[in-house]
Design a protein around this motif. Sequence first.
Motif, PDB file in Angstrom:
ATOM      1  N   GLY A 174      36.617  28.613  24.167  1.00 43.13           N
ATOM      2  CA  GLY A 174      35.768  29.479  24.975  1.00 43.13           C
ATOM      3  C   GLY A 174      34.428  28.851  25.311  1.00 43.13           C
ATOM      4  O   GLY A 174      33.977  28.882  26.467  1.00 43.13           O
ATOM      5  N   LEU A 175      33.785  28.264  24.322  1.00 39.78           N
ATOM      6  CA  LEU A 175      32.470  27.656  24.544  1.00 39.78           C
ATOM      7  C   LEU A 175      32.550  26.468  25.492  1.00 39.78           C
ATOM      8  O   LEU A 175      31.757  26.340  26.433  1.00 39.78           O
ATOM      9  CB  LEU A 175      31.867  27.220  23.206  1.00 39.78           C
ATOM     10  N   LEU A 176      33.512  25.577  25.252  1.00 44.28           N
ATOM     11  CA  LEU A 176      33.572  24.370  26.072  1.00 44.28           C
ATOM     12  C   LEU A 176      34.168  24.632  27.452  1.00 44.28           C
ATOM     13  O   LEU A 176      33.799  23.937  28.412  1.00 44.28           O
ATOM     14  CB  LEU A 176      34.327  23.256  25.338  1.00 44.28           C
ATOM     15  N   TYR A 177      35.057  25.614  27.560  1.00 41.06           N
ATOM     16  CA  TYR A 177      35.585  25.943  28.888  1.00 41.06           C
ATOM     17  C   TYR A 177      34.477  26.578  29.730  1.00 41.06           C
ATOM     18  O   TYR A 177      34.353  26.303  30.926  1.00 41.06           O
ATOM     19  CB  TYR A 177      36.779  26.887  28.763  1.00 41.06           C
ATOM     20  N   GLY A 178      33.661  27.424  29.092  1.00 45.04           N
ATOM     21  CA  GLY A 178      32.524  27.995  29.799  1.00 45.04           C
ATOM     22  C   GLY A 178      31.548  26.918  30.231  1.00 45.04           C
ATOM     23  O   GLY A 178      31.033  26.938  31.360  1.00 45.04           O
ATOM     24  N   ALA A 179      31.285  25.947  29.345  1.00 47.29           N
ATOM     25  CA  ALA A 179      30.400  24.839  29.688  1.00 47.29           C
ATOM     26  C   ALA A 179      30.976  24.016  30.825  1.00 47.29           C
ATOM     27  O   ALA A 179      30.239  23.511  31.689  1.00 47.29           O
ATOM     28  CB  ALA A 179      30.159  23.968  28.459  1.00 47.29           C
ATOM     29  N   HIS A 180      32.294  23.867  30.833  1.00 45.51           N
ATOM     30  CA  HIS A 180      32.972  23.151  31.913  1.00 45.51           C
ATOM     31  C   HIS A 180      32.640  23.763  33.271  1.00 45.51           C
ATOM     32  O   HIS A 180      32.261  23.047  34.223  1.00 45.51           O
ATOM     33  CB  HIS A 180      34.483  23.185  31.657  1.00 45.51           C
ATOM     34  N   TYR A 181      32.734  25.083  33.383  1.00 45.13           N
ATOM     35  CA  TYR A 181      32.451  25.738  34.652  1.00 45.13           C
ATOM     36  C   TYR A 181      30.959  25.707  34.986  1.00 45.13           C
ATOM     37  O   TYR A 181      30.583  25.650  36.166  1.00 45.13           O
ATOM     38  CB  TYR A 181      32.979  27.173  34.639  1.00 45.13           C
ATOM     39  N   ALA A 182      30.111  25.715  33.966  1.00 45.48           N
ATOM     40  CA  ALA A 182      28.671  25.602  34.216  1.00 45.48           C
ATOM     41  C   ALA A 182      28.328  24.236  34.811  1.00 45.48           C
ATOM     42  O   ALA A 182      27.503  24.125  35.725  1.00 45.48           O
ATOM     43  CB  ALA A 182      27.897  25.824  32.918  1.00 45.48           C
ATOM     44  N   VAL A 183      28.972  23.189  34.302  1.00 39.21           N
ATOM     45  CA  VAL A 183      28.753  21.841  34.834  1.00 39.21           C
ATOM     46  C   VAL A 183      29.259  21.745  36.266  1.00 39.21           C
ATOM     47  O   VAL A 183      28.581  21.197  37.152  1.00 39.21           O
ATOM     48  CB  VAL A 183      29.441  20.786  33.936  1.00 39.21           C
ATOM     49  N   VAL A 184      30.448  22.274  36.518  1.00 32.98           N
ATOM     50  CA  VAL A 184      31.004  22.232  37.874  1.00 32.98           C
ATOM     51  C   VAL A 184      30.066  22.939  38.849  1.00 32.98           C
ATOM     52  O   VAL A 184      29.770  22.425  39.947  1.00 32.98           O
ATOM     53  CB  VAL A 184      32.406  22.878  37.914  1.00 32.98           C
ATOM     54  N   SER A 185      29.583  24.118  38.464  1.00 34.34           N
ATOM     55  CA  SER A 185      28.721  24.884  39.370  1.00 34.34           C
ATOM     56  C   SER A 185      27.384  24.177  39.587  1.00 34.34           C
ATOM     57  O   SER A 185      26.832  24.226  40.703  1.00 34.34           O
ATOM     58  CB  SER A 185      28.483  26.293  38.815  1.00 34.34           C
ATOM     59  N   ALA A 186      26.865  23.512  38.568  1.00 37.48           N
ATOM     60  CA  ALA A 186      25.594  22.794  38.717  1.00 37.48           C
ATOM     61  C   ALA A 186      25.714  21.664  39.733  1.00 37.48           C
ATOM     62  O   ALA A 186      24.861  21.498  40.617  1.00 37.48           O
ATOM     63  CB  ALA A 186      25.136  22.256  37.365  1.00 37.48           C
ATOM     64  N   PHE A 187      26.774  20.881  39.640  1.00 33.06           N
ATOM     65  CA  PHE A 187      26.976  19.782  40.582  1.00 33.06           C
ATOM     66  C   PHE A 187      27.295  20.300  41.985  1.00 33.06           C
ATOM     67  O   PHE A 187      26.904  19.681  42.987  1.00 33.06           O
ATOM     68  CB  PHE A 187      28.103  18.861  40.099  1.00 33.06           C
TER      69      PHE A 187
END
Length: 286
Positions: free
Chosen positions: A49-62
């Motif tokens: 959950g934590l790393l999948y959420g971070a994954h989408y945060a990184v995608v949205s930032a870029f």
Amino acid sequence: MSAGTESPLFPGKQFISTVLEALETKTTMAGALGRRYVMRAAMAGIIIGLLYGAHYAVVSAFAQITVGGTSLYLIGRMAGAVLFGWALVFIYYSRSELLTSNMMIVSIGAYHRRTTWGRALRLLGLCFAGNFVGGLLVAVLVRFSTLAEGATLDQMVTAVDHKLAFVADGPTGWGDLLVRAVLCNFCINLAMLLVYNGLIRDDVTKSLVMIVAVFIFAFLGLEHSVANTVLFTIVGLQEGIDVGLAAGNVGLALLGNFVGGGLLIGLYYAYVNDDSRWLREGRPTS
């Protein structure tokens, strides 16, 4: 048997031996220490959950950065997939329990009659329940925070819509989903095969193997039953979700994941490294 003394005809004996030892520990815990086993599985759900959420945060930032009029969305997807790759590393080294890698382990155990399919399904059921509980905890915490909002939530919702569309599209979408689920867990358990086979001895290489495997599934958009369950739970608590379509996605992903990890890796390598008939016929293994 050490990796250096393995038979060239049956080079995976070390892998099988390590998996069967792991199965014995897991089976004992799932029986006599069932509550603690579920807790170990819940930790894997939290990590996902934590790393999948971070994954989408990184995608949205870029995705919000443009260079020469071109969005860096694809670079974000690559960066996010690399970040999410660490989830399997964290799960492995924290000795947490992940459903999809256990599919391979119980299949090998059933082939060698070290467990029954009934006990194997019980272990997988407890593991999935624990993974779900851990993911639910993350989803509840995210619901009462600002971690998933704005562009990050938009990326999650878009991903959910895409995943649910596989089910809504009927047989064509179901087939697409199944193929993606098969390949997903094939990648994950191929990584675990390399980690367990005794040939890779240093932690850096083991970590790289796991990161690359998860990178492939995350970047290509393959379907992982546990990751999907956690994502659906997070988005469901935030925005609501079609529970029927979500359940259909997870059900098909579970089936495909079992084929990819349990059959194409587990039973396949159990069979090709089974030297029992060869030895009964008195033939040499080297």
